[in-house]
Design a protein around this motif. Structure first.
Motif, mmCIF file in Angstrom:
data_model
loop_
_atom_site.group_PDB
_atom_site.id
_atom_site.type_symbol
_atom_site.label_atom_id
_atom_site.label_comp_id
_atom_site.label_asym_id
_atom_site.label_seq_id
_atom_site.Cartn_x
_atom_site.Cartn_y
_atom_site.Cartn_z
ATOM 1 N N ASP A 38 0.810 -1.220 0.000
ATOM 2 C CA ASP A 38 0.000 0.000 0.000
ATOM 3 C C ASP A 38 0.844 1.271 0.000
ATOM 4 O OD1 ASP A 38 -2.365 -1.389 -0.026
ATOM 5 O OD2 ASP A 38 -2.548 -1.415 2.155
ATOM 6 N N TYR A 39 1.908 1.291 0.790
ATOM 7 C CA TYR A 39 2.718 2.513 0.907
ATOM 8 C C TYR A 39 3.382 2.862 -0.425
ATOM 9 C CZ TYR A 39 6.119 5.864 2.629
ATOM 10 O OH TYR A 39 6.856 6.990 2.813
ATOM 11 N N MET A 40 3.956 1.882 -1.075
ATOM 12 C CA MET A 40 4.600 2.157 -2.363
ATOM 13 C C MET A 40 3.577 2.516 -3.434
ATOM 14 S SD MET A 40 7.748 2.231 -1.919
ATOM 15 C CE MET A 40 8.365 2.258 -3.575
ATOM 16 N N GLY A 41 2.388 1.921 -3.354
ATOM 17 C CA GLY A 41 1.325 2.311 -4.271
ATOM 18 C C GLY A 41 0.927 3.766 -4.079
ATOM 19 N N PHE A 42 0.830 4.176 -2.808
ATOM 20 C CA PHE A 42 0.517 5.575 -2.509
ATOM 21 C C PHE A 42 1.616 6.502 -3.020
ATOM 22 C CE2 PHE A 42 1.420 9.099 0.388
ATOM 23 C CZ PHE A 42 0.307 9.883 0.152
ATOM 24 N N LEU A 43 2.875 6.155 -2.756
ATOM 25 C CA LEU A 43 3.973 7.011 -3.215
ATOM 26 C C LEU A 43 4.021 7.101 -4.735
ATOM 27 C CD1 LEU A 43 7.012 6.209 -0.897
ATOM 28 C CD2 LEU A 43 5.600 8.252 -0.956
ATOM 29 N N SER A 44 3.740 6.004 -5.394
ATOM 30 C CA SER A 44 3.728 6.012 -6.849
ATOM 31 C C SER A 44 2.644 6.953 -7.374
ATOM 32 C CB SER A 44 3.510 4.595 -7.366
ATOM 33 O OG SER A 44 3.415 4.576 -8.759
ATOM 34 N N ALA A 45 1.446 6.858 -6.815
ATOM 35 C CA ALA A 45 0.353 7.731 -7.243
ATOM 36 C C ALA A 45 0.657 9.191 -6.902
ATOM 37 C CB ALA A 45 -0.949 7.299 -6.579
ATOM 38 N N PHE A 46 1.196 9.423 -5.716
ATOM 39 C CA PHE A 46 1.506 10.786 -5.288
ATOM 40 C C PHE A 46 2.556 11.415 -6.200
ATOM 41 C CE2 PHE A 46 4.014 13.710 -2.634
ATOM 42 C CZ PHE A 46 3.020 14.625 -2.336
ATOM 43 N N ARG A 47 3.595 10.680 -6.510
ATOM 44 C CA ARG A 47 4.645 11.218 -7.379
ATOM 45 C C ARG A 47 4.142 11.448 -8.792
ATOM 46 N NH1 ARG A 47 9.383 7.291 -5.151
ATOM 47 N NH2 ARG A 47 9.746 8.404 -3.218
ATOM 48 N N TYR A 48 3.267 10.566 -9.260
ATOM 49 C CA TYR A 48 2.693 10.755 -10.589
ATOM 50 C C TYR A 48 1.877 12.037 -10.646
ATOM 51 C CZ TYR A 48 -0.156 9.958 -14.708
ATOM 52 O OH TYR A 48 -0.798 10.097 -15.904
ATOM 53 N N ARG A 49 1.010 12.232 -9.652
ATOM 54 C CA ARG A 49 0.181 13.435 -9.614
ATOM 55 C C ARG A 49 1.042 14.692 -9.452
ATOM 56 N NH1 ARG A 49 -3.963 10.957 -11.555
ATOM 57 N NH2 ARG A 49 -5.146 9.661 -10.155
ATOM 58 N N LEU A 50 2.032 14.626 -8.572
ATOM 59 C CA LEU A 50 2.914 15.772 -8.364
ATOM 60 C C LEU A 50 3.679 16.107 -9.639
ATOM 61 C CD1 LEU A 50 4.052 17.797 -6.310
ATOM 62 C CD2 LEU A 50 5.824 16.117 -5.792
ATOM 63 N N GLY A 51 4.163 15.101 -10.320
ATOM 64 C CA GLY A 51 4.873 15.337 -11.583
ATOM 65 C C GLY A 51 3.980 15.953 -12.640
ATOM 66 N N SER A 52 2.726 15.513 -12.692
ATOM 67 C CA SER A 52 1.783 16.089 -13.651
ATOM 68 C C SER A 52 1.493 17.551 -13.334
ATOM 69 C CB SER A 52 0.471 15.305 -13.641
ATOM 70 O OG SER A 52 0.684 13.997 -14.063
ATOM 71 N N ILE A 53 1.280 17.832 -12.068
ATOM 72 C CA ILE A 53 1.001 19.213 -11.662
ATOM 73 C C ILE A 53 2.200 20.111 -11.929
ATOM 74 C CG2 ILE A 53 0.571 20.698 -9.664
ATOM 75 C CD1 ILE A 53 -1.152 18.373 -8.550
ATOM 76 N N LEU A 54 3.373 19.678 -11.520
ATOM 77 C CA LEU A 54 4.566 20.496 -11.742
ATOM 78 C C LEU A 54 4.879 20.660 -13.220
ATOM 79 C CD1 LEU A 54 6.936 19.243 -8.892
ATOM 80 C CD2 LEU A 54 5.681 21.393 -9.026
ATOM 81 N N GLY A 55 4.679 19.608 -13.989
ATOM 82 C CA GLY A 55 4.906 19.714 -15.427
ATOM 83 C C GLY A 55 4.004 20.752 -16.062
ATOM 84 N N ASN A 56 2.738 20.758 -15.664
ATOM 85 C CA ASN A 56 1.810 21.758 -16.197
ATOM 86 C C ASN A 56 2.172 23.161 -15.730
ATOM 87 O OD1 ASN A 56 0.135 20.153 -17.773
ATOM 88 N ND2 ASN A 56 -1.015 19.487 -15.996
ATOM 89 N N LEU A 57 2.565 23.296 -14.465
ATOM 90 C CA LEU A 57 2.933 24.616 -13.954
ATOM 91 C C LEU A 57 4.169 25.167 -14.670
ATOM 92 C CD1 LEU A 57 2.374 24.231 -10.113
ATOM 93 C CD2 LEU A 57 1.056 25.615 -11.721
ATOM 94 N N PHE A 58 5.167 24.325 -14.877
ATOM 95 C CA PHE A 58 6.377 24.784 -15.550
ATOM 96 C C PHE A 58 6.127 25.072 -17.018
ATOM 97 C CE2 PHE A 58 8.862 22.392 -12.126
ATOM 98 C CZ PHE A 58 9.020 23.540 -11.386
ATOM 99 N N TYR A 59 5.209 24.333 -17.596
ATOM 100 C CA TYR A 59 4.877 24.588 -19.003
ATOM 101 C C TYR A 59 4.205 25.945 -19.159
ATOM 102 C CZ TYR A 59 2.683 24.129 -23.559
ATOM 103 O OH TYR A 59 2.279 24.347 -24.845
ATOM 104 N N TRP A 60 3.256 26.220 -18.285
ATOM 105 C CA TRP A 60 2.508 27.467 -18.389
ATOM 106 C C TRP A 60 3.239 28.651 -17.750
ATOM 107 C CZ3 TRP A 60 -0.942 27.565 -21.903
ATOM 108 C CH2 TRP A 60 -1.647 26.417 -22.224
ATOM 109 N N GLY A 61 4.261 28.368 -16.919
ATOM 110 C CA GLY A 61 4.952 29.453 -16.205
ATOM 111 C C GLY A 61 6.021 30.107 -16.945
#
Length: 61
Positions: A38-61
């Motif tokens: 469960d913990y690694m599944g959570f970290l995987s999902a969290f990092r995926y979402r964080l990477g998507s958010i940061l990627g969009n922010l850096f693209y638009w910033g």
């Protein structure tokens, strides 16, 4: 060409996993959770979402 090869390889990996384990929901974090808990599944999902958010922010910033 390198990126396209990597994308095809990643698609084949997920296709093979879906055939071997049809009971697991699709998604990167579902496979991580099934394989490492469960913990690694959570970290995987969290990092995926964080990477998507940061990627969009850096693209638009």
């Amino acid at each position: 060409m390198v990126v396209g090869t990597g994308m095809c390889a990643l698609a084949r990996v997920f296709q093979t996993r879906a055939i071997r384990k049809p009971d697991i929901d699709p998604g990167v974090f579902a496979f991580a959770k099934a394989g490492f808990g469960d913990y690694m599944g959570f970290l995987s999902a969290f990092r995926y979402r964080l990477g998507s958010i940061l990627g969009n922010l850096f693209y638009w910033g």
